[in-house]
Design an enzyme around this catalytic site. Sequence first.
Site, short mmCIF file in Angstrom:
data_model
loop_
_atom_site.label_atom_id
_atom_site.label_comp_id
_atom_site.label_asym_id
_atom_site.label_seq_id
_atom_site.Cartn_x
_atom_site.Cartn_y
_atom_site.Cartn_z
N ASP A 1 -24.14 14.41 26.24
CA ASP A 1 -23.18 14.17 25.16
C ASP A 1 -23.62 12.93 24.38
O ASP A 1 -24.18 11.99 24.96
CB ASP A 1 -21.79 13.98 25.76
CG ASP A 1 -20.79 13.50 24.74
OD1 ASP A 1 -20.61 14.19 23.72
OD2 ASP A 1 -20.19 12.42 24.96
N ASP B 1 -21.70 10.70 21.70
CA ASP B 1 -20.78 9.57 21.54
C ASP B 1 -20.02 9.30 22.83
O ASP B 1 -19.32 10.18 23.36
CB ASP B 1 -19.79 9.86 20.41
CG ASP B 1 -20.51 10.18 19.10
OD1 ASP B 1 -21.33 9.36 18.67
OD2 ASP B 1 -20.27 11.27 18.54
#
Length: 518
Positions: A339, A341
Amino acid sequence: MRNIIIIRLGRLGDVTLTGPTIKNLRFLYPNSKIFYITREPYQSLCHSLFGVDEVLTFPDRGSYLDLIKLSIKLDDFQPDLVVDLHKNFRSFHLANLCKARYKVVYKKRRRERQAAVNGKKFVSPIPHTIDQYNLVIDRLKGERIAKRPDIFLPYEKLSDYKYRREGVAVAPGTGSPVKSWSIENFVSVIEKIVGDFNFPVSVFLSSADKEIEDKLSPLPKDKVSIYKDEPLDRICELLSLHRLSLTNDSGLMHLSSACGTPTMGLFGPTHEQLGFYPMGIHDKMLGTDEKCRPCSLHGNVPCYREEQYCFTRLTVDLVYEQAAIILNQEVLSPAVFIDRDGTLIVDKHYLADPEKIEFIEGSVNALRKLKEAGFKIVIISNQSGVARGFFPEETVVKVNNRLVELLKENGVEIDDIRFCPYYPDGDVPEYTREDECRKPRPGMIEMSATELGIDLKRSYMIGDKLADIQCGQSAGAIPVLVRTGYGKDTEKEYPPLPYPSPYYICDNLNAAADRILS
C-alpha cells in the site's frame, strides 16, 4: 450473526468452489462462528477453507434419520443463519430442520445449463458456479469481494526456498470415463515433457484408477512419481510445488487452481457454459469446437457419435504445445504488494503535490532488501480523491511517477505501480462506481500477477488498513498489517478470533520486510 451453518454435501470440486463465498461471509460477519456441513472425505479440505471454524460430516449414504440427528446437533449451536450451497433433497431438509432465523439458498442455473445442452443456447459472459454461490452474499447485503478458489496452505512451506515450484502435476482420473482424455494421450504428453524439459512429473491417482496405473508403468521411475489415495491436505501441499497441473475436468482441477498452481483443464463433453471452468488467474481451458458440446449436464452420457471427437480432436500435439508455452516461461515469482499512503510514504491525506512525498523511516531500505531477496515489488493504492473531485487522475500519475523516480534514485526499481481512481460515493460521474480494482477487491493484485507472472500463494500484501488485509486475503496472498498510517487504529478495531488475523503484525514496512525475510 453469531453462528452460521454452511451446507455443501457435493463432490471435491463443488466443495472447493465454495471457498470464495465462505471468505465473503467471514468478511461480512467477522465475529461469527462458521460451521461447514459436508461429506466425510472432504472434512480436511473444509478445514483449509478461509474462515471455517468447525466441520461436521454427513454420511455418504445417510438416511433421513441421520438428517434429523444432525439437525438436532446443529440446533445445539443455536444457528442464526443457514446457507444452503447445495440445494438438493438432503440439504433442503437439513436447512429446514434447523431452528435458524434466516435461511438463504444458492440459485442454480438449471434452465440456462439445460438450454446449453439441449439447444446450444449460450450466454455471455458465462456465470461461474462461484458467481452463483456468491449470490447469497447479495441477499445478505454483503460485498462479493472474493471470486476465485483458494486453499489455505502452510506458510512455512510456501516461504521456504526449497519448496519452490518445479515439475508438472498430472491428474488423469475423473468421476466419469466419458470425461476422461485417454490415458495413452496423457502418457505421450508426459514422455514429451520428460524428454524435452527433463522436469519431474507427479501423477495423482485413486485406488479406482488401477487400469490407469498399469498404463503408466513404462514411464521412467526416476522422473515420474505416482501418488495414490493421498489425503487431500497432502495433495494440496504437493500441488503447490508444481509449475503446471494437467487435468481432466475434475475435482483435482479446481483443487489445483485453489492451490495457485497454473492449471490446464481438458474439456471434452463438458463445456465452460456449464459454469465449472478453472478460475485461477494463470489457468487455461482446452476443448474442441464440436457442435454437440456440451452433450449432458455432467459429462456422463456415452457419446452417440462414431467416435468421441471432442477428445480425439484434442490431440497430444495440441495439448503439449499449450503446456510447453507455460513451461517455457519463467517460474512464477513471489512478490510483495505494498500500500502507498501510510505504509510506504507518510499519509498526507489526498496527496496532490509530488514534491511533498515523504518516505516513512526505513521503508526504502525495506524495498531494497525485498528486491535483493528476489521479490517483485508492486505498489497499489486506492485514490478516491479523483472520484471525489479533489484532483484529476493526471495528478495521481504525476505523484506516482515522482515516487518511482525517488525510489530509483535510492537504488530501488519497482516492478509495477497501480492505483484505483473509482469510489462508489464520488462526485465525479466518470469515476463514481464500485470497481474490481478498488481495495478490498483484489483486481489490482490480480492484474499485476497476470502481467508479471507472480505466484500469489508465495506473495505478501502489506498495508495499514483493513481493506489492505482483506485485499491480500481475497487474492490468496499472505497479509501483513503495519502500525504506521492508520495501522494502530486498525489493530485495535481488528475483530478478535475466530476472524482470521493477519499472519504478521509489524511496527512498520522495514520490520515487515525483516519478518518476511526471516
